[in-house]
Design a protein around this motif. Sequence first.
Motif, PDB file in Angstrom:
ATOM      1  N   HIS A  30       0.735  -1.133  -0.127  1.00 43.25           N
ATOM      2  CA  HIS A  30       0.137   0.063   0.075  1.00 43.25           C
ATOM      3  C   HIS A  30       0.816   1.265  -0.098  1.00 43.25           C
ATOM      4  O   HIS A  30       1.076   1.992   0.799  1.00 43.25           O
ATOM      5  N   PRO A  31       1.580   1.499  -1.127  1.00 40.46           N
ATOM      6  CA  PRO A  31       2.541   2.533  -1.037  1.00 40.46           C
ATOM      7  C   PRO A  31       1.617   3.862  -1.182  1.00 40.46           C
ATOM      8  O   PRO A  31       0.631   4.013  -1.715  1.00 40.46           O
ATOM      9  N   PRO A  34       5.374   8.308  -4.718  1.00 35.47           N
ATOM     10  CA  PRO A  34       6.025   7.922  -6.090  1.00 35.47           C
ATOM     11  C   PRO A  34       7.233   6.824  -5.877  1.00 35.47           C
ATOM     12  O   PRO A  34       7.306   5.954  -6.833  1.00 35.47           O
ATOM     13  N   LYS A  37       5.677   3.365  -5.008  1.00 32.76           N
ATOM     14  CA  LYS A  37       4.885   3.022  -6.252  1.00 32.76           C
ATOM     15  C   LYS A  37       5.921   2.424  -7.408  1.00 32.76           C
ATOM     16  O   LYS A  37       5.563   1.534  -7.893  1.00 32.76           O
ATOM     17  N   THR A  38       7.005   3.008  -7.610  1.00 31.24           N
ATOM     18  CA  THR A  38       7.660   2.745  -8.939  1.00 31.24           C
ATOM     19  C   THR A  38       8.453   1.152  -8.185  1.00 31.24           C
ATOM     20  O   THR A  38       8.241   0.431  -9.056  1.00 31.24           O
ATOM     21  N   ASP A  41       5.511  -1.360  -8.529  1.00 28.36           N
ATOM     22  CA  ASP A  41       5.351  -1.750  -9.740  1.00 28.36           C
ATOM     23  C   ASP A  41       6.466  -2.851 -10.541  1.00 28.36           C
ATOM     24  O   ASP A  41       6.368  -3.789 -11.010  1.00 28.36           O
ATOM     25  N   GLN A 176       5.895   2.220   3.273  1.00 28.06           N
ATOM     26  CA  GLN A 176       4.900   2.875   2.500  1.00 28.06           C
ATOM     27  C   GLN A 176       5.543   4.318   1.911  1.00 28.06           C
ATOM     28  O   GLN A 176       4.710   4.525   0.892  1.00 28.06           O
TER      29      GLN A 176
END
Lengths: 293, 666
Positions: A30-31, A34, A37-38, A41, A176
Motif C-alpha cells: 500500500h504505497p 512515487p 509505487k515505482t 510496480d 510505504q
Amino acid sequence: MKRNLIKLLTVLGATALLASGCDSRYIMLHPVGPVAKTELDLIYFSILLIAVIVIPVLALLIFIVYRYRNKPGNKAKYMPEWEDNKVLEYVWWGIPILIIGILGYQTAKTTFVLTEPPVKDVKPITIQVTSLNWKWLFQYPDQKVATVNYVEIPAGVPVQFVLTADAPINSFWVPQLGGQEYAMPGMAMRLWLQADKPGTYYGSGANFTGEGFQHMKFEVVAKPQAEFDEWAKGIKQKAPALTMQGYEDLQKPGVLDNVQEFSSYPEGLFHDIVMKDGGQYMDMSKMEHDLLK
Amino acid sequence: MAENANAPAHFFITGDPLIYGADVAIVLCVLGIVFALTKLKKWKWLWTEWLTSVDHKKIGIMYFIASILMLFRGGVDALLMRIQLSVPNNHFLESEHYNQIFTTHGTIMILFVAMPLIFAFFNVAVPLQIGARDVAYPFLNAVSFWMFFFGALLFNLSFVIGGSPDAGWTSYPPLSGLEFDQGPGENFYLMGLSISGIGSLATGINFIVTIFKMRAPGMRLMDMPLFTWSVLASCLTILIAFPVLTVALALLAVDRLMGGHFFTMLHGGNPMMFINLFWMWGHPEVYIAVLPAFGIFSEVVSVFSRKKIFGYKSMVFSMILISIASYFTWAHHFFTMGAGADVNAFFAISTMAIGIPTGVKIFNWLFTMFRGRIELTQTMLWTVGFILCFVVAGATGVMLAVAPADYQYHNSYFLVAHFHQALIGGAVFGLFAGMYYWFPKMFGVILSERLGKWAFWLWNIGFYVCFMPQYALGFMGMTRRVYTYSPEMGWGNLNMVSTVGGFLMGIGFLFQGAQLVMAIIKPQRDLTGDPWNGHTLEWSIPSPAPLYNFAVLPEVKGRDAWLTEKKEMKKGSSKKKTLLVEDIHMPKNTGIPFVMAFFFFVAGFGLTMTYWWMGVVGLLGIVACLIARSNTSYEAEYWIPAQEVIDTEKQLRKGGSGDGVQTRIV
C-alpha cells in the motif's frame, strides 16, 4: 499425500494473496508515494515475468513425477539411454536468458531513476537523520528544528533524507514511502522519499544495531505544507534547545519511551557527527557538500 | 571502556536457568560418554580407529556425526527463536539472549552444519567415485577434519564460558568491534571460524588435487560422475573464497585484540570494507554449500529414474559457470549501502544471471525423469521435494536481485524466508538425499524407508508452514533480528503459524534420529554393495568399503563406469573375470593432526580470553607438531600384502556383490 500437500500450498498461497490484496497491514503493498509505487510496480513486474517460467516448470514437475513413476503396467514411454537433445537444450538456455534480459533492463533503468528526486517541479526539503543507540535523531536544516523518534514531512513534497549514524550501521526504512538505505558512521547518504497524501506511516531501523535494536521504530507524519510550517513554528516557539550536552546524552546507549522535540541544535552538528566518525577520511566529492549543511 | 574490554564479566555464564540446564546436560553427557568408553574398554579403539585415522571413509563418518550433532544445536536455537517470536511482546527470551541465539544459529548452520556435511560426502564418495584408494593428501585431510572439529568446539564453548557472540553471523563492525561489543563472545566467533576455515581451505585444495591427479585409469574429466564435478566446482570456489574470510576475520581480530583500526570508526578505519570482504566470501559460500547438493541430485535423479542423466555437458558447464559467476554477485547483499546506480545495476544483473545456469539444471533434472521410471524412495522424494522448493527459492532470489525492489526486501522477513528456502530447500534437502543414498556405503546399513517417509513429509510440510508466512511478514514490514514486536503490527498470527511449521520440521528431525537409532539396533544390512542399482564406481565395491577401497583399480571406459561394467558382465556372464591383485600402498594412522588441531584450540582459546601465555603455549605446540611431522613423514606409509587383500575380498564378497570375480596375486 502429495496431492494434499499441493492443496495445502494452493490454499496457503491463495490466502496470502487475498489477504494481501485487501489487508492494509501489508504496508509494502500500500504505497503512498512515487518512490514506493515505482518499486512496487517493479516488484509486480518481476513476479509476473518469473511466474511465466515457474508455473510451467512446477506443472511439468508434477506431470513427470506422476506420469513416469515406476509402477507395474505403466505404459508411458521408457527411454533409459536418451540423454541428449540439442534443440531442447537451446530452448532452456534461451528462455531464462530472455527473461533475465528483460528484467535486467527494467531493473537497471529503475535503479538510475530512483537516484533522482521523484518530482522535479516542487522544491524539495532536506532532513538529516542520525541513527543513535537506540533512537533516531532528525534535524531540519531549513527549519532549524530537531526531533527524536518521529519525523514530520510536508505531503506532496520530495524529501531528501541525508543519513548517517553515530552508532553501528543501521538502515532507514519507511516501507510505504519507499525502500531503505544504510545509515553509517562517517558517511552521509542520500535517500529520496515522498508522501503523496497526509497520514502517519510506520518506519523502523532495518539493520541490527545491538541490544535495543527492536526499539528503533519511528513514525513519519505527513501533513499539508501549511500545517507542516505551523508545526515547525510551534516547535520553534515552545520546545527546548538541543545543546551539545543534550546530544551527548542522546548518543549514550539507551532506549527512550517518548518522542522529543527541539527548537534548535548546535550549529554544524550533523557535519561534525559525520566528520568525527570517519567522515574526514572519506571522499568528499562523493558526499557532496549540500548534504552536510 | 574497561581496562581489558575483551575480558569476560564472568568466566562461566551465570544467571540463566536455560543455560544452567544445558550445563547440567553437558556435564552428564560427557560423564556418560567417559563412563561408557571406560566400561566397554573402548579408549584404545577410539584412539587407534578414529582419532588417529587418515582413512577418508572414517573422516567422512566423523564429519557426518559432528554435523548432525551441530544440526541439533542449530535446530534448538531455531526453535527457541520461534518460541520467542510466536506471540507479540513475549518475554521467553530477552534481547541479549535472543541476539546470541540468532548469531550462533546462523554461524552454526552455515559453518558447522552445511560445511562439514558437504565435506562428509566429499570424503565418503569422491575417492570411491573416481576409483582412488584415498585422497591426495590423507594427512592433510585428517588435519582438515580436526581443525573443523576444534574450531567448532571453541565456538560452542562460548555457550558456557565467557559468553556467546551476539553481533549476528555476519558480524558487521562497528557493532562487532570493541567499542560496541565487549567481552570475549565475538572473539570466540573470530577464532572458531578462523581455525575451522583453515580446515575448509585445506579440504578444498585436497579434493582439487585428488580429482585432477587420482582418477582411475581411463577416466577422463568428462567421464567423471556429476557429484565429483560438483565437488570440483565447489572446491575451486573454496580455494578463492576462503582466504578472503580468513583475512577479514584476522583483520577484525587485530582490531579487537591488538587495537588495530581496519574497521573501526576512528583513525581511518572503514567498516564497509569488512562488509565487502565478508560477502566476497559469503556469497560464494552459498554456492560452495549448494553445488555439492546439485551433484547429489544429479546422481540420485538418474539412478532412481533408471535412466542416464540428461544433458551431461550442460550440467558440467552450468556448474562451472555458477562457480565463476558466484564471485561477481557479492554486492547484492548490500544494494542499500549506497554504492551508486551503476554498481547496483551491475550486481543486480550478474545476480539474476546466476539464475540462468541454475534454471538449465532444473530443466535437465526434469528431463532426466522424463521417459524414465521414477522410484519414489525416500532418497528420490527429497530430490523431488528439492526441485519444488528450489524453483521457488530461485524465483524469490531473482525478485531480490532486482535492486530497487531489494530496497524494500532488504533485511526483512522476505529475505529471511528466501535464504532459508535456498539453504534448506537446496543444500539441506540435497545433503539429506546424499545421506540416504550413501548411508549403505558408509555403514553397510540401509535407513528405514517407513520412518524416512514420515521425516520427509514432516520436514516438507513444516518447511512451507514455517517459511511461506515469513515472505508475507516481509511485506508487512517485519525486519529480521527483532526479538519481539508489538501486537498492533498484526504480525502475531503469521508468526504463530511459522512457529508451528518450525516445530513440524523439528519433529521430522526426531524421525531422522529414530532412523539412525534403528540403524544401530535393528540394522537392515546391505550385502550387495549396490542396493540402488547404481551407475558409478562406489557401488562396485562392498558396503562398507574395505580399507583400501579397490582391490584392483578399475579400468574406466566412459561415463557411468559401473553401469557399463554391469551390462558387460550380464552379456558375458559365463566368462569369469580375473583380477590381478598387487600389494597396496597405504598411509599410516597418525595422532599428529589431532594433537596439532588441539594446540590450535588452545591458542584460539588463549587469544579469545586474552590469556596471552596460553596463546603462546598453543602456538609452540603447533610448531612442535609441524616439526614432528617433518621428521616422521618418511615412515608415514606401509604396504598391505596382496594375500591379505584377497582374503578380505573373499570375506566381504560372500554376500553376493562381484560374484564370479576371481582374484590372484601378480
